[in-house]
Design a protein around this motif. Structure first.
Motif, PDB file in Angstrom:
ATOM      1  N   SER A   1      12.655   9.332  18.091  1.00 15.00           N
ATOM      2  CA  SER A   1      11.360   8.976  18.649  1.00 15.00           C
ATOM      3  C   SER A   1      11.152   7.463  18.626  1.00 15.00           C
ATOM      4  CB  SER A   1      10.292   9.642  17.786  1.00 15.00           C
ATOM      5  OG  SER A   1       9.287  10.185  18.551  1.00 15.00           O
TER       6      SER A   1
ATOM      7  N   ASN B   1      13.371   5.552  21.003  1.00 16.19           N
ATOM      8  CA  ASN B   1      12.807   5.699  22.345  1.00 16.19           C
ATOM      9  C   ASN B   1      11.718   4.659  22.620  1.00 16.19           C
ATOM     10  OD1 ASN B   1      12.205   6.908  24.855  1.00 16.19           O
ATOM     11  ND2 ASN B   1      10.622   8.165  23.899  1.00 16.19           N
ATOM     12  N   ILE B   2      10.743   4.548  21.695  1.00 18.12           N
ATOM     13  CA  ILE B   2       9.660   3.595  21.941  1.00 18.12           C
ATOM     14  C   ILE B   2      10.129   2.144  21.777  1.00 18.12           C
ATOM     15  CG2 ILE B   2       7.841   5.226  21.285  1.00 18.12           C
ATOM     16  CD1 ILE B   2       7.481   3.155  18.818  1.00 18.12           C
TER      17      ILE B   2
ATOM     18  N   LYS C   1      11.803   1.291  25.078  1.00 20.22           N
ATOM     19  CA  LYS C   1      10.860   1.271  26.201  1.00 20.22           C
ATOM     20  C   LYS C   1       9.771   0.213  26.059  1.00 20.22           C
ATOM     21  CE  LYS C   1      10.991   6.060  27.839  1.00 20.22           C
ATOM     22  NZ  LYS C   1      10.290   7.339  27.652  1.00 20.22           N
ATOM     23  N   LEU C   2       9.379  -0.066  24.811  1.00 23.43           N
ATOM     24  CA  LEU C   2       8.151  -0.831  24.624  1.00 23.43           C
ATOM     25  C   LEU C   2       8.298  -2.055  23.704  1.00 23.43           C
ATOM     26  CD1 LEU C   2       5.043  -0.565  25.279  1.00 23.43           C
ATOM     27  CD2 LEU C   2       4.819   0.500  23.045  1.00 23.43           C
TER      28      LEU C   2
ATOM     29  N   LEU D   1       1.398   3.183  23.455  1.00 24.47           N
ATOM     30  CA  LEU D   1       2.151   4.403  23.121  1.00 24.47           C
ATOM     31  C   LEU D   1       1.494   5.648  23.685  1.00 24.47           C
ATOM     32  CD1 LEU D   1       3.333   3.916  19.453  1.00 24.47           C
ATOM     33  CD2 LEU D   1       4.677   3.842  21.545  1.00 24.47           C
TER      34      LEU D   1
ATOM     35  N   ASN E   1       0.156   5.949  26.474  1.00 23.10           N
ATOM     36  CA  ASN E   1       0.623   6.089  27.859  1.00 23.10           C
ATOM     37  C   ASN E   1       2.045   6.631  27.945  1.00 23.10           C
ATOM     38  OD1 ASN E   1      -1.837   4.975  28.612  1.00 23.10           O
ATOM     39  ND2 ASN E   1      -1.003   2.891  28.649  1.00 23.10           N
ATOM     40  N   LEU E   2       2.805   6.472  26.858  1.00 21.93           N
ATOM     41  CA  LEU E   2       4.158   7.043  26.808  1.00 21.93           C
ATOM     42  C   LEU E   2       4.144   8.448  26.203  1.00 21.93           C
ATOM     43  CD1 LEU E   2       6.268   3.998  25.479  1.00 21.93           C
ATOM     44  CD2 LEU E   2       6.297   4.926  27.785  1.00 21.93           C
ATOM     45  N   ASN E   3       2.939   8.987  25.955  1.00 21.84           N
ATOM     46  CA  ASN E   3       2.779  10.314  25.339  1.00 21.84           C
ATOM     47  C   ASN E   3       3.434  10.437  23.969  1.00 21.84           C
ATOM     48  OD1 ASN E   3       1.127  11.620  27.249  1.00 21.84           O
ATOM     49  ND2 ASN E   3       2.901  11.798  28.623  1.00 21.84           N
ATOM     50  N   GLU E   4       3.442   9.321  23.225  1.00 19.87           N
ATOM     51  CA  GLU E   4       3.934   9.380  21.846  1.00 19.87           C
ATOM     52  C   GLU E   4       2.717   9.381  20.923  1.00 19.87           C
ATOM     53  OE1 GLU E   4       6.900   9.645  20.538  1.00 19.87           O
ATOM     54  OE2 GLU E   4       8.274   9.140  22.150  1.00 19.87           O
TER      55      GLU E   4
END
Lengths: 79, 79
Positions: A57, A60-61, A64-65, B25, B27-30
């Motif tokens: 998890s 992933n973030i 992406k972020l 986050l 917005n990324l559905n986390e």
């Protein structure tokens, strides 16, 4: 679980913040400190079934972020 | 010797960068990641006779230059 992401500029990328610190140190007469690099430390709490899932998890973030993987490297620690 | 300084905002200090990450986050559905805090990681090379001396030197520059001890905590690691 608590997680930490360390984000550093890749070694071949110029670090102007680190250079600014280095030149400020000269004014403090600290000439024994060199190669200063400034990075980011991002701490968070994560709910996940296990460490594997948490790591996935967060990876992933991070991609992406949090980190710009073109110029930055990252390391994830979970405890 | 290699040294690292971790600088974090004190827990009672508002962290707008962390909040910005948290809302991104969503917005990324986390939704399983919370309490995000962003800090700084500063890495450097230091020349010193021993770890004690290196730590003293780095503590000195951290308080004078790197961290704002009114709102930030720091941790020094030497290896």
């Amino acid at each position: 679980m608590k997680a930490r992401v360390f984000i550093r500029l890749k070694s071949e990328v110029l670090d102007p913040q680190g250079q600014a610190i280095e030149s400020a140190l000269k004014n403090l007469n600290e000439n024994n400190i060199k190669n200063i690099r400034q990075g980011k430390l991002i701490e968070m709490d994560i709910e996940a079934k296990n460490v594997e899932e948490a790591k996935k998890s967060i990876e992933n973030i991070t991609v992406k972020l949090l980190a710009n993987t073109v110029i930055e490297d990252y390391k994830i620690e979970i405890e």
